[in-house]
Structure formats: C-alpha cells, structure tokens
Design a protein around this motif. Structure first.
Motif, PDB file in Angstrom:
ATOM      1  N   MET A 107       0.817  -1.192   0.000  1.00 31.39           N
ATOM      2  CA  MET A 107       0.000   0.000   0.000  1.00 31.39           C
ATOM      3  C   MET A 107       0.870   1.269   0.000  1.00 31.39           C
ATOM      4  O   MET A 107       0.602   2.229  -0.708  1.00 31.39           O
ATOM      5  CB  MET A 107      -0.903  -0.003   1.233  1.00 31.39           C
ATOM      6  CG  MET A 107      -2.019   0.977   1.141  1.00 31.39           C
ATOM      7  SD  MET A 107      -2.549   1.500   2.740  1.00 31.39           S
ATOM      8  CE  MET A 107      -1.180   2.497   3.261  1.00 31.39           C
TER       9      MET A 107
ATOM     10  N   HIS B  28       4.571  18.629   1.893  1.00 31.00           N
ATOM     11  CA  HIS B  28       4.039  17.514   1.105  1.00 31.00           C
ATOM     12  C   HIS B  28       4.103  17.740  -0.404  1.00 31.00           C
ATOM     13  O   HIS B  28       3.604  16.930  -1.173  1.00 31.00           O
ATOM     14  CB  HIS B  28       2.613  17.191   1.573  1.00 31.00           C
ATOM     15  CG  HIS B  28       2.608  16.632   2.956  1.00 31.00           C
ATOM     16  ND1 HIS B  28       3.430  15.591   3.331  1.00 31.00           N
ATOM     17  CD2 HIS B  28       1.935  16.985   4.067  1.00 31.00           C
ATOM     18  CE1 HIS B  28       3.235  15.337   4.612  1.00 31.00           C
ATOM     19  NE2 HIS B  28       2.347  16.176   5.082  1.00 31.00           N
TER      20      HIS B  28
ATOM     21  N   PRO C 186       5.590  12.597   0.277  1.00 32.51           N
ATOM     22  CA  PRO C 186       4.173  12.217   0.139  1.00 32.51           C
ATOM     23  C   PRO C 186       3.478  12.078   1.484  1.00 32.51           C
ATOM     24  O   PRO C 186       4.056  11.536   2.427  1.00 32.51           O
ATOM     25  CB  PRO C 186       4.228  10.863  -0.583  1.00 32.51           C
ATOM     26  CG  PRO C 186       5.608  10.380  -0.389  1.00 32.51           C
ATOM     27  CD  PRO C 186       6.495  11.555  -0.228  1.00 32.51           C
ATOM     28  N   PRO C 187       2.249  12.553   1.592  1.00 31.11           N
ATOM     29  CA  PRO C 187       1.516  12.438   2.868  1.00 31.11           C
ATOM     30  C   PRO C 187       0.853  11.066   2.978  1.00 31.11           C
ATOM     31  O   PRO C 187      -0.351  10.937   2.805  1.00 31.11           O
ATOM     32  CB  PRO C 187       0.479  13.557   2.757  1.00 31.11           C
ATOM     33  CG  PRO C 187       0.229  13.675   1.290  1.00 31.11           C
ATOM     34  CD  PRO C 187       1.466  13.267   0.574  1.00 31.11           C
ATOM     35  N   LEU C 188       1.659  10.047   3.286  1.00 28.66           N
ATOM     36  CA  LEU C 188       1.132   8.676   3.236  1.00 28.66           C
ATOM     37  C   LEU C 188      -0.002   8.450   4.229  1.00 28.66           C
ATOM     38  O   LEU C 188      -0.910   7.669   3.979  1.00 28.66           O
ATOM     39  CB  LEU C 188       2.246   7.664   3.515  1.00 28.66           C
ATOM     40  CG  LEU C 188       3.316   7.590   2.435  1.00 28.66           C
ATOM     41  CD1 LEU C 188       4.314   6.496   2.757  1.00 28.66           C
ATOM     42  CD2 LEU C 188       2.699   7.329   1.071  1.00 28.66           C
ATOM     43  N   ARG C 189       0.058   9.132   5.351  1.00 32.44           N
ATOM     44  CA  ARG C 189      -0.974   8.897   6.354  1.00 32.44           C
ATOM     45  C   ARG C 189      -2.364   9.285   5.850  1.00 32.44           C
ATOM     46  O   ARG C 189      -3.373   8.755   6.288  1.00 32.44           O
ATOM     47  CB  ARG C 189      -0.650   9.656   7.634  1.00 32.44           C
ATOM     48  CG  ARG C 189      -1.422   9.158   8.799  1.00 32.44           C
ATOM     49  CD  ARG C 189      -1.144   9.977  10.022  1.00 32.44           C
ATOM     50  NE  ARG C 189      -2.346  10.041  10.811  1.00 32.44           N
ATOM     51  CZ  ARG C 189      -3.330  10.898  10.581  1.00 32.44           C
ATOM     52  NH1 ARG C 189      -3.262  11.739   9.574  1.00 32.44           N
ATOM     53  NH2 ARG C 189      -4.396  10.882  11.338  1.00 32.44           N
TER      54      ARG C 189
ATOM     55  N   THR D  40      -4.593   6.408   4.873  1.00 35.00           N
ATOM     56  CA  THR D  40      -5.146   5.428   5.824  1.00 35.00           C
ATOM     57  C   THR D  40      -6.184   6.133   6.677  1.00 35.00           C
ATOM     58  O   THR D  40      -5.965   7.252   7.127  1.00 35.00           O
ATOM     59  CB  THR D  40      -4.064   4.871   6.772  1.00 35.00           C
ATOM     60  OG1 THR D  40      -3.559   5.936   7.546  1.00 35.00           O
ATOM     61  CG2 THR D  40      -2.939   4.198   6.016  1.00 35.00           C
ATOM     62  N   GLY D  41      -7.277   5.466   6.893  1.00 36.11           N
ATOM     63  CA  GLY D  41      -8.279   6.011   7.799  1.00 36.11           C
ATOM     64  C   GLY D  41      -8.988   7.229   7.234  1.00 36.11           C
ATOM     65  O   GLY D  41      -8.918   7.521   6.051  1.00 36.11           O
ATOM     66  N   ARG D  42      -9.673   7.938   8.137  1.00 33.70           N
ATOM     67  CA  ARG D  42     -10.507   9.049   7.701  1.00 33.70           C
ATOM     68  C   ARG D  42      -9.691  10.300   7.470  1.00 33.70           C
ATOM     69  O   ARG D  42      -8.677  10.516   8.092  1.00 33.70           O
ATOM     70  CB  ARG D  42     -11.574   9.321   8.761  1.00 33.70           C
ATOM     71  CG  ARG D  42     -12.610   8.257   8.752  1.00 33.70           C
ATOM     72  CD  ARG D  42     -13.671   8.545   9.770  1.00 33.70           C
ATOM     73  NE  ARG D  42     -14.476   7.358   9.981  1.00 33.70           N
ATOM     74  CZ  ARG D  42     -15.331   7.231  10.953  1.00 33.70           C
ATOM     75  NH1 ARG D  42     -15.496   8.192  11.819  1.00 33.70           N
ATOM     76  NH2 ARG D  42     -16.028   6.132  11.083  1.00 33.70           N
TER      77      ARG D  42
ATOM     78  N   ARG E 265      -9.293  14.564   7.140  1.00 31.04           N
ATOM     79  CA  ARG E 265      -9.755  15.715   7.925  1.00 31.04           C
ATOM     80  C   ARG E 265     -10.304  16.800   7.016  1.00 31.04           C
ATOM     81  O   ARG E 265      -9.758  17.070   5.959  1.00 31.04           O
ATOM     82  CB  ARG E 265      -8.591  16.276   8.728  1.00 31.04           C
ATOM     83  CG  ARG E 265      -8.099  15.323   9.773  1.00 31.04           C
ATOM     84  CD  ARG E 265      -7.415  16.038  10.868  1.00 31.04           C
ATOM     85  NE  ARG E 265      -6.359  16.935  10.422  1.00 31.04           N
ATOM     86  CZ  ARG E 265      -5.739  17.758  11.212  1.00 31.04           C
ATOM     87  NH1 ARG E 265      -6.054  17.809  12.475  1.00 31.04           N
ATOM     88  NH2 ARG E 265      -4.786  18.535  10.768  1.00 31.04           N
TER      89      ARG E 265
END
Lengths: 322, 479
Positions: free
Chosen positions: A1, A165, A169-172, A175-177, A179
């Motif tokens: 991923m 960024h 890369p803003p990999l987080r 994942t998940g929701r 903002r």
C-alpha cells in the motif's frame, strides 16, 4: 500500500494507481487577505471570532442579515446563492455559522462586539436549545496568549504541511478518515472547501408531519432542559430589535432537531420558514453540495423576502439610504 | 513548549544557530543564553509558571548553601533540608493534589460549593513534578555530604535546562553540574548521535504514539476513539482488547520518544542526559520492569525514599511494607487520582509477591519458569495500564468486563478513525524490543554500523515526515 500510495503521489495520472487526492494536493492557494483557515478537523473559527483575529468580525458588524447555525448551515447558507436575493431589497448578508455550532457563541459575539444586524436567519437544528460546545468551553479556559498561539500556530502548521508535502508524500492521508479543511471568506463567511466539499450522495429523507411517540417524549425532556438557553437568546434579539427567522436545514439522519424546532416555534410564536426539498445531495446524506445549496436558497429566500416584517425591514433600509 | 510543535521547530533552529556560534560550549555567556531560552521554553505555555520554577530554584540554592554553612550542626542542617522538602512538596501538593484532596474531602464533609469549585480548578503547572524532584534531590544530596555549587547561574541551568525540564529524565546534580563548564567543541560523531536520537524520538512520538493516540482517543474535543467505544457497557471484546494493546504502546512511545528527543537535544548542545527507558516490555520480573521503565524516577524513589525508609537492611516484613508504600507514592506521583494509586498498588503487589516468594531464585534456574513469569509480569503490566488510562474505576471495570467476555464479533477497521494507521505503526514497538533483545543477547544483526544507522535514521525521518499523526501533547506533561 505504501509503495502504491507513493507511486500514486508522484504520478497522479496513472490509471492503475488512482487514489484519492489529499488535501495537500487540492491546488488551492494559501489563505489570503480575504480568507482565513476555519477548520482543520478542529474548528479554528471559534478562536478567530472570539478574539477577532484577521478582523473576521468586521463583516459581521456591517451585515444586515446574519445566517447562523451548525455545519449544515455552513454548507447550506452559501453567500453566493443568498446574496443575490438580499441584493433585491438592499441588504447585506453574512454567514456566521460554525462547525458544531449552537446559539451560545453567536449570542456572546452579538453582545461582546455589540452587533446590530436587522435579521438573523437560523438553522434551528437544536441551535437554541444546546449549551456550550466543548470548543467553547475550551476557549473559556484559554488565555488570549494561548488562543493566539493555537490559532496562528495551526494556520502556520497548515502552510508548512502544504509545502512539506510537495516534497514528501503524505502517506498517512491514505489510511483512515480524512480531515476537513475549510477556508472561509472574511467578507461573506462563504466556505471554501480545500477538502470536505460534499460528494453528492442523495439526502433522501424528508420529515413526516408528526414525530413518533419516542421522539416526542425525548423532545419534551430536551425542551425542558433547553428552555433557558432558548429564552436568553430570543430575549437578547428582541432587546436589540433583531428579527429572528427560523428554519431547519434538511439532514439525512436524526430529524429530532426539526420536530424540536417546530415545537419551540409553536411555543414562542417565532417566524418559521419551512424549506425542505426532495432530491437534495450531500456528503453521507448531510452537508449539502453547492448545487443543492443553490436550490435551497432559491426556495427559502423568496419565502423570507415575502414575509411582511422583512418587507418592512427592506422599506426601512430604502428609507435610510441616501 | 511542545517538542512536537511548529514553534519548537523555530526555537530549535535558534538554539542550533547559537550552538554553532558558540562552538566551545561551557562559557558563561553560552550558559546564560541557554538559561534564558529555557525559561522562554517553559513560559511559552503560561508565562506566570516561570515564577514557580524560580521560586523552587531559589529555595534549594540557598538551602544548599545554608546546609554547607552549618555543616557542623546536624540539627540546623536537618531543619534546613526539612524546610526545603516541605517547600517543594508544598508547591507540588498545592498545585497537584489540592483538587484531589478537596474532591475526596467533599464526599465526607460539606464544603462551600464556590470554594470547592475554585480549589478543584487549580491548574497543574507543566513539569512541576519533574523539576521539584530534581531540585529537592540536590538539597538532599548536599545534606548527605555533597558539595553545593556556589553559582546561581549553574544551579538554575541545572533545574531549567529545557530538553529535560517538563518531562524528564530526572537528572541528579552530581551527574550534570560538572558538565556545565566543561568545554565541549562540536564533534561530528556526537552531533550524529544527537540527530539520530532526535529522529528516533520524533518517530516514536509523531508516528507511533500520535497515530495510536488518534485511534484511541479521537483527534479533538468532539471526536471519540477506540477507548471510548471500549468502555461502553456491553461493548465487543475486540475493541476492549485493541484498547488494552494500543495504550501500552502509545504511552511507551510517547514517553520514550520524549526522552530520546531530550537526550538528542542535549547531545547537540554538548551535554549528556541519562537514559530513561530500556525496552521495558522485555522485563522478566517486576523488579526488572522498574529497571527498564522510567529509570530516573525509579532510581530517585529508591535513593530518596526506599533507602531512607531502611532499604534492604531491615526485616523482610518491613521491607515489603516499604516497597508497597514506595510504589503507592510512585503511583500518586503520576497523577492525583485513585486509579493511579491502584496502578502503583498493582506494581507494588507484583514486587512484594516476587520478593516474598523468592521467585528470582526459581526463574534463574528454570527456563520454563522464566518464560512463565515473564508472561505473568507482562500480563499484569498490561492490566495495570488499564487503571492508569481510566479516569474512573467504573471505566476500568467496564473495559475489563468487556475484555473478559471474550466475544469477538467482526468489526470493520475502516469504521474506526485512524485504527488502520495505528495497527500499522504499532509494529514499531515489537521491532524496537526485538532489536534490544538481540543487542542484549550479543546478536550480530542489530549492532549497526554508522552506514546502517544513517540508513535507518533516513528511513525514520521520511516516515516521520510522511506518516506523522496529530501532534498532541506528551502524556507525561500532565504529570
């Protein structure tokens, strides 16, 4: 991923790696002299209005009509769609709705900055019945210095992250929701969505004429609890000669707010304008998109302008004009 | 000021430029500038708190000089050290425990509501538990025969040195004061080690602890996390177990991350701070756990509380009572709440059982016993964290009940904010412990060369910049 996300970030056009764009890649410029950062998951507008950072209160001071409410009012009452209607009677509007908003902060702002709008249009989705939100309570405890650091620190962090960024890369974000990131116009209160504009899912539910028994019982309790906050808000509006117009913006979920609002209006005799339309579109069925906001305003604003007391306001406005 | 904030980034650049300007650390000007910066760092959150730290510093500086002056009069010395301890503990007690005391008192005695609310609302100044212990230990050391410093500048620098000011490690004067005027030129190997520690610290805090924190507690005041769902009556065991596993990882990475950043910063400035963590979840006994977890606090409690109470030289029964008392106070040090006391009591009970039953003798001899006791210890440590994290006993009780029900319905990970990210980053904790295990066992693969260290640090840096969570405050700031 991770590999896929990185590859996607560097080559955003490749069809095999089509991932959602992150808020850092939205292509919107930084907040400028005309806009401020309202929300990054947590709402900064509370802080901005309480301390008048960026002179955000100036436009509210000059406005004839304040549009108030919660996030559904931020999405629903869009100035580009209500202002053309207000222009017909020579009034200036301002959207002063807050994410998670209740009547508490607007009441404080009206008193503290001595605002004198001629009319407030309220998305009365429990707006008058609720006490202070957690954000408002937190602001109460915070010093001016703390609020200054919080507000400008968050705004600066957003600018730094946007630049960071471009390189990393803003990999987080994958994942998940995600903002919500929203700028607001300082002049009109219009939301500018960096990330969080509605994706257009149907807002299928319309309320039936009567609430069921369980909701009625719940509303009785809530009305008993919220009577004081409601009365305090309305009394202050009366004292200042501000016309209160209530409506409820459609929501796909719990309609208890709608029935409560109707009951409250029956009790206090305030003007209520019903504006709920079929086939509106919104994110997860709430938070309507721009097209739906336009339809809502086209339905709501003529009804408001047709009210005799609003016509009287318009007359006064014209009389006082040079 | 929070290390994980933009303003600290700016502050750090200023500090770095000053350090590069004063290449030979140790001059009075350099130390004075660092004191000033440390007070700015401390006062950043609430400027008035600077007066508290100054008060504590002034009391102990002059108390130590007075003890030295009256060295030949034991009664006077004892009176002075008592005054110092009462002043420091009084400050700590007033700000940290008044609310707790009033809350408990009001359950048995009716108090004027206005007074009770005001007393309960006293705000805890950040880091007060750490610097009062540090300041107090200096006076006690001087009372025990060590030489006091005659330089107020040195002493305030020792107390206020910003890397360790708000969350430790708790430094002893004799380990730090001698470093102040030692000339330390900038050496590449030291700087590399400093940056390596800082990168590791930021990775542990921003990537691991903050991503787990987001999943556990939500992102802001209006959101909820796994913990909130896990403490709902009749919640599924799956969520309760996620909470039980995630929190120990979060608190370790949060606190160890802070310590690594602090130690790295100190290296860059030419100072050395003690280690505070050494792979605590490898501990095979309760005693070993406290040699690996918050080491500077456990040694402080040993040297200034346990040993003065008699240490190991008294009867076995008294020793066990003292162990328990020390652990209860250790729990209370962490926070003014009964849940913290229970956390301390659980560890105290573990230590008492271990000593009373002579478990060390058995585990030394039998591998199976060693493994079995290791599992017991770690299970109890996990269990104790439930009380540490819970705000009320009822909350802990519901979580334990939910976990014990052992029903595991399928839950959609994507439905819980950031849980997916938390379950990725938590692997850093076993990996770190595996590395420590191999290192302790003398294993070749984890004795990195400089090149390997550079590659790992580069990876951690990019991971931090790419996968950072929401920079919350460090958990130990509230203690």
């Amino acid at each position: 991923m991770t590999v896929l996300a990185t590859a996607r970030w560097y080559d955003r056009t490749h069809p095999l790696l089509r991932l959602e764009r992150t808020e850092y890649q939205a292509g919107l410029p930084d907040p400028s002299a005309d806009t401020y950062l309202d929300s990054r998951g947590t709402s900064l507008a509370y802080n901005a209005f309480t301390h008048d950072w960026n002179h955000v209160v100036d436009a509210a001071r000059k406005a004839d009509v304040l549009f108030l409410g919660n996030s559904r009012a931020v999405y629903g009452f869009r100035p580009q769609y209500f202002q053309p209607w207000l222009d017909r009677i020579g009034l200036r509007g301002f959207n002063m709705a807050f994410f998670g908003g209740t009547g508490q902060l607007p009441l404080w702002l009206i008193r503290h900055y001595d605002l004198h709008p001629k009319m407030v249009v309220i998305n009365d989705d429990r707006f008058l019945l609720l006490g202070k939100t957690e954000w408002e309570q937190a602001l109460d405890k915070e010093s001016t210095w703390g609020a200054f650091k919080d507000y400008y620190g968050s705004a600066a962090a957003w600018l730094v992250q946007k630049r960071l960024h471009r390189i990393v890369p803003p990999l987080r974000a994958y994942t998940g929701r995600r903002r919500l990131v929203v700028y607001r116009s300082i002049g009109t209160g219009a939301p500018i969505f960096v990330f969080g504009e509605s994706e257009g899912k149907p807002m299928t539910r319309l309320p039936s004429a009567q609430a069921d028994q369980a909701v009625k019982a719940w509303i009785d309790q809530a009305l008993a609890r919220g009577r004081r906050t409601s009365a305090e808000f309305l009394r202050e509006m009366d004292r200042r000669g501000i016309l209160v117009v209530l409506t409820v913006i459609q929501d796909n979920g719990d309609f208890a707010g709608y029935y409560m609002s109707r009951r409250l209006n029956e009790r206090n005799g305030r003007i209520y304008v019903h504006a709920m339309l079929p086939n509106l579109m919104g994110q997860a069925g709430s938070h309507m998109d721009a097209e739906s906001s336009k339809r809502l305003m086209e339905d709501l604003m003529p009804k408001i302008l047709a009210l005799p007391r609003v016509q009287a306001l318009a007359g006064k406005q014209q009389e006082t004009r040079p | 000021m929070n290390f994980a904030s933009l303003e600290f980034g700016v502050f750090f650049l200023v500090v770095l430029v000053i350090r590069l300007f004063y290449r030979q650390s140790g001059s009075r000007v350099f130390v004075s500038i660092l004191v000033l910066l440390s007070l700015v760092f401390y006062g950043w959150e609430e400027p008035s708190y600077v007066f508290l730290i100054l008060l504590s510093t002034v009391i102990d500086f002059f108390a130590a000089l007075a003890i030295e002056k009256y060295r030949s009069s034991p009664r006077t010395r004892r009176a002075i050290v008592t005054i110092s301890c009462v002043a420091n503990l009084g400050l700590l007690g007033f700000f940290k425990y008044t609310g707790f005391f009033v809350q408990n008192l009001s359950t048995v005695l009716p108090l004027e509501p206005g007074i009770a609310t005001a007393l309960r609302g006293i705000v805890l100044p950040i880091g007060i538990s750490f610097y009062t212990f540090q300041s107090m230990s200096y006076t006690i050391d001087v009372y025990r025969g060590e030489k006091p410093t005659r330089s107020f500048l040195d002493f305030i620098f020792y107390i206020s040195f910003f890397p360790q000011l708000v969350a430790g490690p708790i430094v002893r004067a004799h380990n730090f004061l001698y470093q102040i005027h030692r000339v330390r030129s900038i050496r590449l190997v030291v700087w590399l080690e400093g940056f390596r520690l800082m990168i590791l610290g930021f990775f542990l805090k921003l990537v691991v602890a903050d991503n787990i924190g987001y999943a556990l507690s939500g992102i802001n005041l209006q959101s909820v996390g796994i913990w909130d769902y896990a403490v709902q009556p009749d919640g599924p065991s799956t969520l309760a177990w996620y909470a039980i596993i995630l929190f120990p990882a979060q608190i370790f990475c949060d606190f160890a991350g802070y310590t690594n950043i602090a130690r790295g910063l100190a290296y860059l400035l030419g100072f050395r701070l003690p280690i505070n963590f050494n792979a605590p979840y490898l501990a095979g006994s309760f005693s070993e756990f406290w040699h690996r977890w918050h080491i500077t606090l456990s040694t402080w409690l040993r040297d200034y509380l346990y040993i003065p109470l008699g240490g190991n030289r008294i009867s076995k029964g008294r020793t066990l009572v003292n162990v328990m008392a020390v652990m209860l106070l250790g729990g209370l040090w962490h926070g003014a709440g009964w849940t913290f006391i229970v956390w301390g009591a659980i560890h105290g009970t573990g230590l008492v059982v271990e000593r009373a039953a002579g478990i060390a003798r058995v585990t030394e001899r039998w591998l199976a016993a060693r493994l079995g006791w290791f599992l017991v210890v770690q299970a109890v440590v996990l269990f104790a964290w439930i009380f540490f994290r819970s705000s009320r006993f009822a909350e802990a009780g519901v979580l334990i009940t939910n976990a014990a029900r052992l029903d595991f319905p399928h839950i959609e990970i994507a439905d819980y904010p950031n849980l997916q990210a938390a379950l990725i980053v938590i692997w850093a904790v076993p990996l770190l412990h595996l590395r420590a295990l191999l290192r302790e066992a003398g294993g070749r693969p984890f004795r990195e060369t400089r090149i390997e260290q550079a590659i790992v640090s580069g990876f951690l840096l990019i991971a931090t910049l790419s996968f950072y969570g929401e920079g919350g405050e460090f958990i130990y700031f509230q203690f």
